[in-house]
Design a protein around this motif. Structure first.
Motif, short mmCIF file in Angstrom:
data_model
loop_
_atom_site.label_atom_id
_atom_site.label_comp_id
_atom_site.label_asym_id
_atom_site.label_seq_id
_atom_site.Cartn_x
_atom_site.Cartn_y
_atom_site.Cartn_z
N ARG A 27 0.73 -1.12 0.02
CA ARG A 27 0.01 0.03 -0.09
C ARG A 27 0.98 1.26 0.03
NH1 ARG A 27 -5.30 2.33 -0.59
NH2 ARG A 27 -5.58 3.82 1.19
N ARG A 33 4.03 3.46 -1.11
CA ARG A 33 4.71 3.49 -2.23
C ARG A 33 6.34 3.56 -1.97
NH1 ARG A 33 6.53 8.86 -4.49
NH2 ARG A 33 7.18 8.33 -6.54
N VAL A 60 7.53 1.65 0.34
CA VAL A 60 7.95 0.16 0.62
C VAL A 60 8.21 -0.34 -0.97
CG1 VAL A 60 7.25 -2.07 1.39
CG2 VAL A 60 6.71 -0.03 2.66
N ARG A 61 7.00 -0.22 -1.63
CA ARG A 61 7.21 -0.69 -3.11
C ARG A 61 8.46 -0.27 -3.76
NH1 ARG A 61 1.85 1.56 -3.74
NH2 ARG A 61 2.56 3.21 -5.05
N ARG A 62 8.96 0.92 -3.51
CA ARG A 62 10.07 1.23 -4.26
C ARG A 62 11.28 0.75 -3.63
NH1 ARG A 62 9.24 5.71 -7.43
NH2 ARG A 62 11.32 6.76 -6.99
N ALA A 81 11.84 -2.46 -4.79
CA ALA A 81 12.28 -2.40 -6.06
C ALA A 81 11.85 -3.47 -6.96
CB ALA A 81 13.94 -2.49 -6.39
N ALA A 82 10.34 -3.90 -6.85
CA ALA A 82 9.92 -5.01 -7.76
C ALA A 82 8.95 -3.97 -8.76
CB ALA A 82 8.79 -5.82 -7.04
N ASP A 83 8.60 -4.83 -9.72
CA ASP A 83 7.96 -3.98 -10.88
C ASP A 83 6.60 -3.78 -10.57
OD1 ASP A 83 10.24 -4.23 -12.84
OD2 ASP A 83 9.84 -6.58 -13.07
N ARG A 84 6.12 -4.69 -9.60
CA ARG A 84 4.69 -4.33 -9.26
C ARG A 84 4.48 -4.86 -7.81
NH1 ARG A 84 0.89 -4.37 -13.37
NH2 ARG A 84 -0.23 -3.65 -11.84
N GLN A 143 5.86 2.54 -11.63
CA GLN A 143 5.95 0.97 -11.41
C GLN A 143 7.08 0.25 -12.01
OE1 GLN A 143 2.27 -0.34 -13.60
NE2 GLN A 143 1.19 -0.11 -11.71
N GLU A 200 0.92 11.56 -0.31
CA GLU A 200 0.66 10.11 -0.32
C GLU A 200 -0.39 10.11 0.87
OE1 GLU A 200 3.71 7.37 -0.41
OE2 GLU A 200 2.23 5.44 -0.38
#
Ligand SMILES: [Zn+2]
Ligand SMILES: [Zn+2]
Lengths: 339, 532
Positions: free
Chosen positions: A257, A259, A261-263, A266-269, B13, B84
């Motif tokens: 959820r 951003r 952490v997503r970054r 470093a995964a694509d999705r 993404q 965010e």
């Protein structure tokens, strides 16, 4: 007190029994099979029959009795029963009644129906001991149908570009929940050994899961193009990945959820899905218990208990050794699930 | 806004530069013209002014989310980003709209003069009609904190792909004082009028730090060496009887350095120089410390006192335009000779000098000269290939920074704080201390230099070894020693230790060092005396 908080874990003096203890005790009630709740070294275990195969698989030769959801058992001066927590297959909340006073230990739970676990049932009680892994209003999960669409679209696009889609998922619960959402017409589903082992245990107890192929050194990866590969999060970016050739990577976790952490991962999705309750889930579950007093265990305990106090609950924090803060909570769930 | 939000999501993404460029190029090819222009503006740092305070945004978001303000504030450090956080706490939108990006920006700017109630209802209304990603993008427009994980260079490359115009040419066209109000797609991108913007600078050529022994660069005679000055990189433009000074960050800083205005009387129009703005001690003919230049950077108008305390000069080292002609394609040797000739006969008290050449017969000779840099108020040497043109942006090969080795000190980690944004779940910001007797005195913070694996490891350690909490800051058990590298040291009254470091970072985790062997406050003071 019906339940006390001790060095070894949550303790019921009337029954002389612990719930999900983290130090070895003579007798333990176990909410579910994740490693931060079901630990080795206890004299005797009691769990639901739905949790038992995974617990046995992970802890080996232990003294384990089983109980069904809703079945009541008298232990010493307490009436004990287990109720669906909706967290993973077999997971339970544990209801303890002593002299008419009712406490419920939630274990880990979620309120949405994942199509795999027996859905969460609110249990009326005076005191509710709740997790708060995601106890902040920033956490809100993607509806399951949207999630399924996102996953399958990603898989189809990745397959069309001649790559495998590799998804980091926790081996117990999350992996099987995702399996049920996947559209097998996109291609084959491959698994890392850790995911396959747990999946095999759940399949053997009768859960309907699509066909998977475990990746072994002999697997001919070239002939299996455009696959979905389910692996523990720790496998992503490891040497194990190299043999898969060109891939698109994703993680499925509540932390996605965020951003940041997503970054960092470093995964694509990133797919926002969790087997823990989101903010609304926690609040509605607590309201549905009718409890006057709420103790919160792991996660954002300080913030969440203050919020609950402002909502008129008698709220407190219990220091436990369940999970940990931020990413460690779900990370720890993989360790034990990995044979 | 949907198209722009989709672009944002596509960029966000993927970590692949190729995919990012393709997504941007597709956007430049098919988005409405006004939106494209705004996209370029945003990605080149030309943001609309902030109309609404973040305090108000926090209050309104909390109110709309039905949570108390303290709870909103508790979410913020977890997310690490205000836009965010707002997007995440708000309830799902109840309506759907799809207005172009430019329309949203125009609406926002129209709120500039509006009453607070009008602003509030406009913002709440916008939040209620935007999907989550659009909301995040919208909030970024509101708060002005615009970063999309896309460098200006990558954006320019995508634009080149979409338009077929040469990338270096586009880089130049996009520089200068334009905004989407003063420019159109045609005037900016397609057929720019060269006389339209006399202030337009050339893209700066940026050097890399040399990563091998300088001997590998070939014969020393191919190279021109100068001091690497520690000031503000600046491009001085003299055209049409006026002058402009641009910073490397493409900011117009002319008014901050009024002493340079007199150069208009001594140099012909159609002259553009690249150099370093330095606070200058003319008696000693050496630069003053960067600390003395600093007060002049932050302010738009300069009080008299400051002008006499910290007068500046331009230390010029390159000539980009001469007689109104672009000289960038000519070799450095030729540009440099013309620069020296042009400045040769100017009065000594003008705030302009040529950066002296540092001569040496061989590489060891240059290495010796480099070693003296710190004593001369320089950071090392610059090596520039004599035959090279003046390129745009950061390119390897012709310009190298050959800095002196940083100063280092071994220090004890005593406080830790979580990072922000990408690093919100990690402890990355640390405070370090040195010994003063048996006391640990904090003297600097540092937040970079470790690998991701090391940050992960130290984060786990911090969680288990917290002794106290002050808001987001955790006091930790003194146990770990780190080698802190830094470029300079200055006296500071703001810090308890009495010193402030320049560019401190963690050079190494000294697991081999026992706690007692960390450096002392006396060691720091000795460094201050020598290099401060
Ligand atoms: Zn669990
Ligand atoms: Zn747990």
């Amino acid at each position: 007190m019906v339940l006390e908080f001790t060095e070894a874990g949550i303790y019921c003096p009337a029954a002389d029994i612990h719930i999900d203890p983290w130090r070895p005790v003579p007798r333990a009630l176990i909410t579910h099979g994740h490693s931060d709740h079901a630990r080795p070294g206890h004299g005797a275990y009691l769990s639901t029959s739905g949790s038992a195969p995974v617990i046995r698989h992970r802890l080996g030769d232990i003294r384990l009795q089983t109980i069904e959801y809703g079945e009541e058992r008298r232990i010493g001066g307490a009436r004990i029963s287990f109720h669906p927590a909706g967290h993973v297959p077999g997971s339970a909340q544990i209801r303890v009644e002593v002299g008419g006073e009712v406490w419920v230990v939630s274990g880990d739970y979620k309120t949405v129906d994942d199509g795999l676990s027996t859905p969460f049932e609110p249990v009326r009680c005076h005191t509710f001991i709740s997790e708060s892994t995601f106890g902040l209003p920033i956490y809100s999960w993607t509806p399951q149908d949207v999630l399924a669409r996102e996953l399958n679209t990603w898989w189809a696009e990745t397959a069309a570009s001649g790559r495998h889609a590799v998804l980091g998922v926790y081996a117990l619960g999350k992996a099987q929940r995702i399996l049920r959402l996947l559209d097998p017409s996109n291609g084959p589903i491959l698994t890392h050994g850790a995911v396959e082992a747990t999946t095999a245990v759940l399949r053997a107890q009768g859960l309907d899961l699509p066909e998977t192929i475990q990746i072994t050194p002999e697997t001919d990866l070239k002939s299996l193009s455009g696959a979905m590969v389910l692996a523990p999060p720790s496998a992503l970016g490891s040497a194990w990945m190299r043999r898969l050739g060109p891939v698109s990577t994703g993680f499925a976790s509540g932390w996605m959820r965020l951003r940041g952490v997503r970054r960092r991962r470093a995964a694509d999705r990133g797919f926002v899905v969790s087997d823990h309750a989101d903010w609304d889930g926690l609040n509605s579950a607590i309201a549905a218990t009718g409890a006057e007093r709420v103790y919160v265990t792991h996660g954002y305990t300080a913030q969440f208990s203050r919020w609950l106090a402002e909502q008129g609950y008698q709220a407190g924090i219990v220091e436990t050794e369940f999970g940990g803060e931020s990413l460690d909570a779900e990370d720890s769930e993989t360790e034990g699930a990995t044979p | 806004m949907k198209r722009f939000a989709a672009l944002f999501a596509a960029l966000d993404q993927t970590t692949s530069t190729k995919a990012k460029t393709a997504a941007l190029a597709a956007y430049f090819a098919d988005a409405p013209e006004a939106d494209r222009l705004w996209c370029i503006a945003l990605l080149s740092g030309r943001r609309p002014r902030r109309m609404i305070t973040t305090t108000k945004l926090r209050e309104w978001a909390a109110e709309r989310a039905g949570i108390p303000l303290w709870l909103f504030e508790a979410c913020y450090p977890v997310v690490g980003d205000l836009s965010e956080t707002i997007a995440l706490v708000l309830p799902e939108p109840t309506r759907e709209t799809d207005l172009p990006l430019a329309t949203w920006i125009a609406r926002l700017r129209a709120l500039d003069k509006a009453e607070e109630e009008t602003r509030k209802s406009a913002i709440l209304d916008a939040w209620d009609s935007l999907a989550p990603t659009e909301r995040f993008v919208f909030n970024k427009l509101l708060t002005g904190g615009w970063r999309m994980g896309v460098s200006q260079k990558l954006m320019t490359r995508a634009l080149a792909q979409a338009t077929g115009i040469d990338e270096a040419e586009l880089t130049h066209r996009l520089m200068g004082d334009w905004t989407p109000d003063t420019a159109t797609w045609a005037s900016l991108i397609e057929v720019p009028d060269p006389t339209a913007d006399l202030s337009r600078p050339y893209p700066f050529y940026l050097a890399y730090q040399i990563d091998a022994e300088p001997e590998t660069l070939g014969p020393v005679t191919d190279w021109l060496a100068e001091r690497k000055w520690d000031g503000i990189r600046g491009q001085l433009i003299l055209r049409g009887g006026e002058h402009w000074l641009w910073s490397r960050g493409e900011e117009l800083i002319t008014d901050r350095f009024p002493e340079l205005a007199q150069l208009r009387d001594f140099l012909p129009p159609g002259t553009v120089m690249d150099g370093e703005v330095l606070a200058w001690d003319s008696a000693a003919a050496t630069p003053l410390s960067f600390a003395q230049l600093q007060p002049r950077i932050g302010r738009k108008t300069v009080p008299k006192k400051l002008l006499t305390e910290a007068p500046v000069i331009l230390m010029a080292y390159d000539l980009l335009e001469w007689g109104g002609t672009d000289w960038r394609a000519r070799p450095l040797s030729e540009r440099r000779a013309q620069l020296e000739a042009a400045l040769a006969d100017l009065p000594d008290d003008l705030p302009l000098r040529v950066s002296p050449r540092v001569a040496a017969r061989d590489w060891p000779g240059l290495a010796k000269a480099r070693a003296q840099s710190r004593d001369l108020g320089a950071e090392g040497l610059m090596l520039k290939r004599r035959a090279a043109p003046y390129l745009a942006g950061r390119k390897k090969g012709d310009w190298w920074k050959w800095k002196v080795d940083p100063l280092t000190i071994n220090a004890v980690m005593i406080y830790a704080q979580a990072g922000s944004g990408r690093r919100a779940t990690l402890y990355t910001d640390f405070t370090f201390a040195v010994w003063d007797g048996n006391q640990l005195v904090p003297f600097t913070k540092a937040y970079s230099g470790l690998t991701d694996a090391e940050f992960n490891e130290i984060t786990r350690w911090v969680r288990k070894n917290t002794t106290d909490r002050f808001g987001p800051v955790r006091a930790v058990r003194p146990e770990h020693v780190f080698e802190i590298a830094f470029e300079g040291i200055q006296k500071s009254t703001r810090h308890k230790s009495g010193v402030a470091l320049r560019f401190p970072r963690m050079a190494r985790w000294r697991r081999d060092k026992p706690l007692a062997e960390a450096n002392t406050l006396d060691d720091l003071k000795a460094m201050l005396a020598r290099y401060g």
